[in-house]
Motif scaffolding. Structure first.
Motif, mmCIF file in Angstrom:
data_model
loop_
_atom_site.group_PDB
_atom_site.id
_atom_site.type_symbol
_atom_site.label_atom_id
_atom_site.label_comp_id
_atom_site.label_asym_id
_atom_site.label_seq_id
_atom_site.Cartn_x
_atom_site.Cartn_y
_atom_site.Cartn_z
ATOM 1 N N LEU A 122 0.817 -1.225 0.000
ATOM 2 C CA LEU A 122 0.000 0.000 0.000
ATOM 3 C C LEU A 122 0.847 1.270 0.000
ATOM 4 C CD1 LEU A 122 -2.865 -0.827 2.538
ATOM 5 C CD2 LEU A 122 -3.146 -0.263 0.116
ATOM 6 N N ARG A 123 2.121 1.164 0.411
ATOM 7 C CA ARG A 123 2.991 2.344 0.481
ATOM 8 C C ARG A 123 3.507 2.781 -0.886
ATOM 9 N NH1 ARG A 123 6.923 1.100 5.711
ATOM 10 N NH2 ARG A 123 5.295 0.325 7.119
ATOM 11 N N SER A 124 3.395 1.917 -1.886
ATOM 12 C CA SER A 124 3.971 2.238 -3.196
ATOM 13 C C SER A 124 3.172 3.335 -3.897
ATOM 14 C CB SER A 124 4.021 0.989 -4.078
ATOM 15 O OG SER A 124 2.720 0.680 -4.531
ATOM 16 N N SER A 125 3.825 4.046 -4.799
ATOM 17 C CA SER A 125 3.190 5.217 -5.427
ATOM 18 C C SER A 125 1.954 4.828 -6.232
ATOM 19 C CB SER A 125 4.189 5.956 -6.322
ATOM 20 O OG SER A 125 4.695 5.098 -7.320
ATOM 21 N N ARG A 126 1.981 3.677 -6.905
ATOM 22 C CA ARG A 126 0.825 3.240 -7.705
ATOM 23 C C ARG A 126 -0.370 2.909 -6.812
ATOM 24 N NH1 ARG A 126 -0.902 0.237 -12.372
ATOM 25 N NH2 ARG A 126 -2.128 -1.566 -11.748
ATOM 26 N N GLN A 127 -0.110 2.128 -5.750
ATOM 27 C CA GLN A 127 -1.208 1.771 -4.848
ATOM 28 C C GLN A 127 -1.736 3.008 -4.116
ATOM 29 O OE1 GLN A 127 -2.431 -1.324 -5.098
ATOM 30 N NE2 GLN A 127 -0.817 -1.514 -6.635
ATOM 31 N N ASN A 253 -9.836 16.526 -8.909
ATOM 32 C CA ASN A 253 -9.141 16.449 -7.621
ATOM 33 C C ASN A 253 -8.066 15.371 -7.526
ATOM 34 O OD1 ASN A 253 -10.826 18.536 -6.554
ATOM 35 N ND2 ASN A 253 -12.452 17.033 -6.311
ATOM 36 N N CYS A 254 -7.898 14.584 -8.584
ATOM 37 C CA CYS A 254 -6.903 13.492 -8.536
ATOM 38 C C CYS A 254 -5.944 13.562 -9.723
ATOM 39 C CB CYS A 254 -7.605 12.137 -8.510
ATOM 40 S SG CYS A 254 -8.643 11.877 -7.079
ATOM 41 N N ASP A 255 -5.612 14.765 -10.134
ATOM 42 C CA ASP A 255 -4.769 14.946 -11.319
ATOM 43 C C ASP A 255 -3.436 14.212 -11.185
ATOM 44 O OD1 ASP A 255 -4.532 16.366 -13.912
ATOM 45 O OD2 ASP A 255 -2.804 17.290 -12.935
ATOM 46 N N TYR A 256 -2.786 14.380 -10.041
ATOM 47 C CA TYR A 256 -1.474 13.767 -9.828
ATOM 48 C C TYR A 256 -1.584 12.240 -9.791
ATOM 49 C CZ TYR A 256 3.032 12.684 -7.635
ATOM 50 O OH TYR A 256 4.264 12.160 -7.358
ATOM 51 N N ALA A 257 -2.610 11.739 -9.106
ATOM 52 C CA ALA A 257 -2.815 10.283 -9.032
ATOM 53 C C ALA A 257 -3.057 9.702 -10.419
ATOM 54 C CB ALA A 257 -3.985 9.962 -8.102
ATOM 55 N N LEU A 258 -3.838 10.384 -11.238
ATOM 56 C CA LEU A 258 -4.098 9.918 -12.605
ATOM 57 C C LEU A 258 -2.811 9.903 -13.423
ATOM 58 C CD1 LEU A 258 -7.472 11.796 -13.268
ATOM 59 C CD2 LEU A 258 -7.198 9.328 -12.942
ATOM 60 N N ASP A 259 -1.957 10.885 -13.196
ATOM 61 C CA ASP A 259 -0.648 10.917 -13.881
ATOM 62 C C ASP A 259 0.216 9.725 -13.465
ATOM 63 O OD1 ASP A 259 -1.139 13.154 -15.373
ATOM 64 O OD2 ASP A 259 -0.133 14.551 -14.001
ATOM 65 N N LYS A 265 -6.750 10.999 -19.480
ATOM 66 C CA LYS A 265 -7.746 11.930 -18.946
ATOM 67 C C LYS A 265 -8.747 12.377 -20.010
ATOM 68 C CE LYS A 265 -4.250 13.632 -15.819
ATOM 69 N NZ LYS A 265 -3.373 14.756 -15.537
ATOM 70 N N GLU A 266 -8.301 12.458 -21.252
ATOM 71 C CA GLU A 266 -9.224 12.853 -22.329
ATOM 72 C C GLU A 266 -10.328 11.809 -22.492
ATOM 73 O OE1 GLU A 266 -9.345 15.818 -23.846
ATOM 74 O OE2 GLU A 266 -7.729 16.268 -22.414
ATOM 75 N N LEU A 267 -9.963 10.559 -22.317
ATOM 76 C CA LEU A 267 -10.952 9.484 -22.374
ATOM 77 C C LEU A 267 -11.943 9.623 -21.226
ATOM 78 C CD1 LEU A 267 -11.474 7.078 -24.219
ATOM 79 C CD2 LEU A 267 -10.053 5.683 -22.709
#
Length: 432
Positions: A122-127, A253-259, A265-267
């Motif tokens: 859970l600590r990893s950036s993706r999770q 509100n989750c721009d960074y997480a989506l990156d 994001k266009e989809l």
């Protein structure tokens, strides 16, 4: 000196601050050490320059192990090269808790290994990014229903009966009688709707389905609204507005997480455009047959390949309306002109993510419901309270259930639902 969290770095550019963090990774280049830091709110980089901090502090920075916890002080700076946009020039480090031989390293690990170490994974950036999206969906859910006049009602988790039969339920002893872990709060929400008009629940549900697909969990969370004086078409409008609202809030509100997840994001923006297309079950079967799905017959439930093809034909979430009565639960309202279908709809997410919402208009006729309960071999005494709702001021009412984890999986663009919940319960997994 102010203590801040990484997520608030943008408000403190040029200031010297204190941060508690863990070392996610590190590298050094001669007289500079680069620390990848996380504190639960975000990730950013800390820079330690030997000439600025001295030999001892520089050696301490160079020797930090992965996941060691530290206090650090330093100046926040803008960093245009990173997605996060900020970094900290570190002046001092104090070790809080050492970490030796952290098992999850930057190398590739197998799924079973990662699942066994879920408490650390859970600590990893993706999770972390997936959980941020989950949190935003939860926050936006409360905002949507609170803003639209719904009252939150909590149905019981232990029940004496089952809305969709007991085959896939977890049975437990309730003192001197049998009880089941809830597979849906819907029947109770119908009672609540008769008291409050528009209600929603948000809680855990359990299915003892022996399924190993990437869409199934044993324990998952459901959002279940129920609305009095509402027909199915109005309910469909609420459903599409709610889903579009969730998508828009994740985008906002989750721009960074989506990156981090490299989500298109266009989809996602396309999924905020209403209305969503609608297709009847009959037409969906025809569509499949015309496109080489010879395995499907009228009366069959759709499998994953069928749902994927139907959704991809529209490139947006799509409602499939009016399924055969034989494959749907007893409480759905019969169609006014046909005996073989009921007034219901499933919302299918695009990109192969399958059903995220199931809903229907509910049957309101006492005799019809009693007949259905008997026909399905259910104990009518267990449902006497539910039948009461049809005796004392029955009204047209509709509702639906949205699966939180499937929605998180879809909006995150990840492959498997097991990453959409902090500690997944799967067919062969109840650890950790």
């Amino acid at each position: 000196m102010e203590q801040i969290q990484i997520i608030d770095a943008k408000h403190h550019v040029g200031e010297t601050v204190k941060i508690g963090a863990w070392v996610a990774n590190k590298r050094s280049s001669g007289k500079i050490a680069f620390l990848q830091l996380r504190d639960g709110t975000a990730y950013f980089q800390g820079i330690v320059v030997k000439n600025e901090v001295g030999d001892d502090m520089f050696q301490l920075a160079k020797n930090l192990h992965q996941e060691t916890s530290i206090w650090l002080t330093g100046e926040i700076r803008e960093d245009s090269r990173s997605k996060f946009g900020y970094e900290i020039g570190i002046a001092s480090i104090e070790v809080v808790g050492e970490s030796q031989d952290y098992p999850i390293t930057p190398k590739e690990h197998g799924t079973d290994f990662l699942m066994d170490h879920r408490h650390l994974w859970l600590r990893s950036s993706r999770q972390h990014a997936i959980m941020q999206i989950r949190n935003e969906i939860i926050r936006a859910t409360y905002e949507f229903f609170n803003n639209n006049g719904f009252t939150k009602v909590d149905p019981p988790i232990l029940t004496g009966s089952a809305p969709e039969g007991t085959t896939d339920l977890f049975e437990t002893n309730y003192f001197d009688q049998k009880a089941y872990l809830s597979q849906s709060g819907q029947l109770y929400m119908e009672a609540a709707a008769m008291a409050f008009g528009k209600v929603f629940s948000f809680g855990p549900t359990f299915r003892a389905e022996k399924s190993k697909t990437r869409r199934h969990l044993i324990e998952f969370w459901m959002i279940e609204p129920e609305m009095a004086f509402m027909h199915q078409e109005q309910s469909l409008e609420v459903q599409e507005q709610y889903v579009a609202f969730l998508v828009q809030n994740v985008l906002d509100n989750c721009d960074y997480a989506l990156d981090v997840l490299e989500r298109d994001k266009e989809l996602l923006k396309k999924y905020t455009q209403l209305p969503f297309p609608r297709i009847t079950y009959d037409d969906a079967v025809e569509l499949l047959k015309k496109n080489g799905f010879d395995d499907i017959e009228w009366g069959d439930d759709f499998g994953s390949p069928h749902e994927t093809f139907i959704a991809n034909s529209f490139e947006k979430p799509v409602f499939i309306l009016n399924y055969p009565k034989a494959i749907k639960p007893f409480y759905m309202k019969p169609h006014p002109t046909r005996e073989d279908v009921v007034i219901c709809a499933d919302m299918i997410a695009p990109e192969g993510y399958g059903e995220i919402i199931g809903g229907s208009e509910r049957a309101t006729d006492y005799e019809f419901l009693l007949e259905q309960i008997r026909a399905q071999g259910l104990d009518e005494n267990e449902y006497s309270w539910y039948l009461d709702l049809r005796k004392y001021g029955s009204v047209p009412h509709s509702g639906f259930g949205l699966g939180l984890e499937r929605t998180v999986t879809w909006l995150s663009g990840i492959e498997h639902v097991r990453e959409a919940i902090p500690f997944p319960r799967l067919l062969n997994r109840i650890y950790p």
